[in-house]
Design a protein around this motif. Structure first.
Motif: not given
Length: 423
Positions: A407-423
């Motif tokens: 759940g690492y990436w979900d945890v970061l998102e829950s803290l307000g980190v934005e994740l995206k697919h690179p262009a």
């Protein structure tokens, strides 16, 4: 976030402090120790706080293949039902790249009857196991690993005959832990001795092993430094609480100090007993980290500390980290490569040391760094920290975090980190 759909993931720099509450996953190290010791105990053991990840799933599947019942109550609680005996499986035990499970089971399957093959994926087949095979042979176990790495074949005869064994643990403390867990199932006391005058790097993990063994009725003493005496008690079923994973916590501690944030957890993390918990004191020194950091007693925290050091005020040399070269990948090299992808000349290797040439000017800067994770969960998770502070950090193969922190990436998102697919 469905990481399976993202072969790469770009971390968007944060605009303010990370704040929130996180429920940490259970310790992988303790989960797999508890799984095995409970499987060697007659009766029903209830394990709570367990981690469900690639490594622990492999361990559970292998134990089921050897006749152990494992019933899940919920995501973090289960019951291990065992006769106290292991049966030879009908097929090779496949353990992926789970080093703990592979080393521990290589020793434990000596208690079965019949041929047992312990194997793993292409990465595990490059990780040394020769010293453990040599030690088991001296205990009277018929075992072979022609390449010095898995696959390992054990012609098990329901036990072992020796009562003193010497082990070269320079490459991994897991060799010692594997022998200690096995030793409690002998017919007489067993002494496990370090070869020569070794200063073992993962001593804290051996302490985790002995405490877990004792929770299931084993008796372990240290008559002198580098020598463990294990009484032939066997194991008794018990209820066991797995504490949260300290190695996973390091990323969040680092995210706190980098962003000036405040993250709370389901417990007081200063009470964690795992070796990597010691890294918290070092993390809290940022941006004035020590000039030299000995990583020998907190090995899995070194990747976190190395990325943190990139933004420190002064350079940092990491010593005592030779064992990192035989982890899921050569982590010393992987860290150096990743840091230099962020900025050429940011790090270099000197023997088995890693020198990080700190540059606080990187905070807020831009890069075009695609981080090769080498399919190593810790490389993926630690370099995400760099992406919090500067733009252009892309993590290749982000799903590899499923090994210990799904759940690492979900945890970061829950803290307000934005994740995206690179262009």
């Amino acid at each position: 976030m469905n990481i399976d759909a993202f072969p790469q993931l770009e971390i968007v720099p944060v605009k303010g402090p990370l704040k929130g509450r996180v429920v940490l996953p259970g310790s992988k190290s303790l989960t797999n120790r508890a799984f095995l010791v409970a499987a060697l105990a007659k009766g029903d053991s209830r394990l709570s706080g367990v981690l469900s990840s690639d490594d622990t799933v492999y361990m559970a599947a292998a134990l089921r293949d050897m006749g152990v019942g494992i019933d899940n109550e919920d995501e973090t609680t289960l019951t291990v039902r065992s006769t106290g005996k292991l049966k030879a499986p009908a097929k090779p035990l496949f353990l992926g790249n789970a080093g703990t499970a592979t080393r521990f089971l290589t020793a434990a399957v000596a208690l079965a009857d019949g041929e047992v093959v312990v194997d793993g994926d292409e990465h595990m087949r490059k990780r040394p196991i020769g010293p453990l095979v040599e030690a088991l042979t001296r205990l009277g176990v018929e075992v072979s690993a022609p390449t010095g790495c898995p696959p390992v074949t054990v012609h098990a005869k329901g036990g072992f005959s020796g009562d003193v064994v010497e082990i070269d643990a320079n490459l991994s403390s897991q060799y010692v832990s594997a022998l200690l867990i096995l030793a409690a199932c002998g017919e007489k006391p067993v002494e496990v001795r370090l070869r020569g005058d070794q200063a073992i790097g993962g001593r804290g993990y051996i302490d985790l092993t002995t405490r877990c063994m004792e929770a299931f009725g084993a008796k372990v003493s240290m008559p002198q430094a580098g020598v463990w005496r294990v009484e032939p008690t066997g194991y008794v079923a018990a209820d066991y609480l797995v504490e949260p994973d300290a190695s996973s916590c390091t990323y969040l501690w680092a995210a706190e100090v980098l962003t000036g944030g405040e993250i709370t957890f389901q417990m007081d993390t200063t009470a964690l007993t795992q070796p990597d918990a010691k890294s918290r004191d070092v993390i809290m020194t940022w941006p004035n980290m020590p000039a030299v950091i000995d990583g020998s007693q907190m090995q899995d925290a070194v990747p976190t500390l190395a990325v943190l050091a990139a933004f420190n005020k002064t350079p940092v040399r990491f010593v005592g980290i030779a064992n990192l070269r035989v982890k899921e990948c050569d982590r010393v090299s992987a860290l150096s490569q990743g840091l230099n992808a962020i900025r050429d000349g940011l790090a270099h290797e000197e023997g088995d040391d890693l020198i990080v040439h700190a540059d606080p000017a990187l905070i807020g800067a831009m890069t075009k760094a695609v981080i090769d994770t080498h399919n190593d969960h810790r490389i993926a998770m630690c370099f995400a920290l760099a992406g919090l502070m500067m733009s252009g950090v892309v993590i290749d193969n982000p799903k590899c975090v499923s090994k210990t922190f799904p759940g690492y990436w979900d945890v970061l998102e829950s803290l307000g980190v934005e994740l995206k697919h690179p262009a």
